[in-house]
Motif scaffolding. Structure first.
Motif, PDB file in Angstrom:
ATOM      1  N   TRP A  58       2.959  -0.634  -1.129  1.00 35.05           N
ATOM      2  CA  TRP A  58       1.676  -0.315  -1.746  1.00 35.05           C
ATOM      3  C   TRP A  58       0.570  -0.166  -0.708  1.00 35.05           C
ATOM      4  O   TRP A  58      -0.202   0.775  -0.741  1.00 35.05           O
ATOM      5  N   GLU A  59       0.473  -1.132   0.203  1.00 32.61           N
ATOM      6  CA  GLU A  59      -0.583  -1.050   1.216  1.00 32.61           C
ATOM      7  C   GLU A  59      -0.063  -1.580   2.540  1.00 32.61           C
ATOM      8  O   GLU A  59       0.907  -2.311   2.590  1.00 32.61           O
ATOM      9  N   ILE A  82       2.117   5.649   1.564  1.00 33.56           N
ATOM     10  CA  ILE A  82       0.930   4.786   1.495  1.00 33.56           C
ATOM     11  C   ILE A  82      -0.264   5.617   1.984  1.00 33.56           C
ATOM     12  O   ILE A  82      -0.357   5.918   3.166  1.00 33.56           O
ATOM     13  N   GLU A  85      -6.286   5.508   2.138  1.00 32.84           N
ATOM     14  CA  GLU A  85      -7.191   4.553   1.451  1.00 32.84           C
ATOM     15  C   GLU A  85      -6.588   3.166   1.337  1.00 32.84           C
ATOM     16  O   GLU A  85      -7.310   2.195   1.137  1.00 32.84           O
ATOM     17  N   ARG A  86      -5.265   3.065   1.381  1.00 35.55           N
ATOM     18  CA  ARG A  86      -4.616   1.757   1.262  1.00 35.55           C
ATOM     19  C   ARG A  86      -4.047   1.274   2.593  1.00 35.55           C
ATOM     20  O   ARG A  86      -3.194   0.398   2.621  1.00 35.55           O
ATOM     21  N   GLN A  87      -4.553   1.841   3.678  1.00 28.54           N
ATOM     22  CA  GLN A  87      -4.169   1.397   5.018  1.00 28.54           C
ATOM     23  C   GLN A  87      -5.373   0.701   5.641  1.00 28.54           C
ATOM     24  O   GLN A  87      -6.481   1.203   5.548  1.00 28.54           O
TER      25      GLN A  87
END
Length: 93
Positions: A58-59, A82, A85-87
């Motif tokens: 997810w991240e 991924i 924005e989710r890194q």
């Protein structure tokens, strides 16, 4: 009592699968970075349960130089799904 025990075992299996997915994805990021000659000092991944009934990455969090971020970010998005924005990123020590 037996039903409770079965539920506890199912929860443990679920948590174990989530951690295996996270660990394998983390190892993949580190291996890929190494293969690309990127200096990444750490990586971590969080897995999430999908509506389809499986765990997926997810991240991510990684520590690397600012100059390597763009390349690694593109790899993480293209190969692991991924999005940027989710890194999250930390400066490599």
């Amino acid at each position: 009592a037996m039903e409770e025990r079965q539920a506890d075992l199912a929860d443990m299996q679920t948590e174990t699968m989530a951690s295996i997915i996270a660990e394998r994805t983390q190892a993949y990021i580190l291996d890929k970075a190494d293969a690309l000659g990127l200096a990444v000092s750490s990586a971590a991944v969080t897995a999430r349960w999908s509506e389809e009934g499986f765990w997926y990455p997810w991240e991510s969090r990684a520590a690397c130089s600012e100059s390597d971020r763009e390349t690694l970010s593109a790899v993480i998005e293209a190969e692991l799904g991924i999005p940027a924005e989710r890194q999250s990123w930390e400066e490599s020590k």
